[in-house]
Design a protein around this motif. Structure first.
Motif, PDB file in Angstrom:
ATOM      1  N   ILE A  29       2.255  -7.789  -0.052  1.00  0.00           N
ATOM      2  CA  ILE A  29       3.440  -7.052   0.389  1.00  0.00           C
ATOM      3  C   ILE A  29       4.312  -6.611  -0.790  1.00  0.00           C
ATOM      4  N   ASP A  72      -0.783  -2.060   6.392  1.00  0.00           N
ATOM      5  CA  ASP A  72      -0.465  -3.084   7.378  1.00  0.00           C
ATOM      6  C   ASP A  72      -0.398  -4.391   6.592  1.00  0.00           C
ATOM      7  N   ASN A  73       0.801  -4.809   6.251  1.00  0.00           N
ATOM      8  CA  ASN A  73       0.951  -5.996   5.414  1.00  0.00           C
ATOM      9  C   ASN A  73       0.473  -7.256   6.111  1.00  0.00           C
ATOM     10  N   SER A  74       0.568  -7.286   7.443  1.00  0.00           N
ATOM     11  CA  SER A  74       0.110  -8.473   8.174  1.00  0.00           C
ATOM     12  C   SER A  74      -1.404  -8.643   8.060  1.00  0.00           C
ATOM     13  N   ARG A  75      -2.099  -7.535   7.868  1.00  0.00           N
ATOM     14  CA  ARG A  75      -3.557  -7.572   7.710  1.00  0.00           C
ATOM     15  C   ARG A  75      -3.967  -7.455   6.243  1.00  0.00           C
ATOM     16  N   ARG A  76      -2.984  -7.328   5.347  1.00  0.00           N
ATOM     17  CA  ARG A  76      -3.259  -7.180   3.913  1.00  0.00           C
ATOM     18  C   ARG A  76      -4.199  -5.999   3.675  1.00  0.00           C
TER      19      ARG A  76
END
Length: 115
Positions: A29, A72-76
């Motif tokens: 992130i 999509d930072n949650s999925r890197r």
């Protein structure tokens, strides 16, 4: 640090592809991410980049309006949506991040658009 691209392939002119790049081994992130490409006999060139703050984006003139970079930072994961592909888009596409003082690259994924 590892960057792994996927999603390349052979498509006809006017068709679309979505490339993905998943990062690991760093604070995803916190970093700007970029897509580059290299066609046979040509230098590697920047296609698009996305900042870590506010997701501000930049595009090469040759792809602006046809390609969209997102993350999509949650999925890197960082994506490159490529629409209205042209033969001149044929290249190996690389994901890139500048981490710990050096430029890190994925292994690349081939995109081929025959003329």
């Amino acid at each position: 640090v590892q960057l792994v691209e996927s999603g390349g392939g052979l498509v006809q002119p006017g068709e679309s592809l979505r490339l993905s790049c998943q990062g690991s081994g760093f604070t995803f992130i916190a970093y700007e991410l970029s897509w580059y490409r290299q066609a046979p006999g040509k230098e590697r060139e920047l296609v698009a980049s996305i900042h870590n703050v506010g997701s501000r984006t930049n595009y090469a003139d040759s792809v602006r309006g046809r390609f969209t970079i997102s993350r999509d930072n949650s999925r890197r994961t960082v994506y490159l949506q490529m629409d209205n592909l042209k033969p001149e888009d044929t290249a190996v596409y690389y994901c890139q991040a500048f981490v710990a003082g050096s430029s890190r690259w994925g292994q690349g994924t081939q995109v081929t658009v025959p003329s």
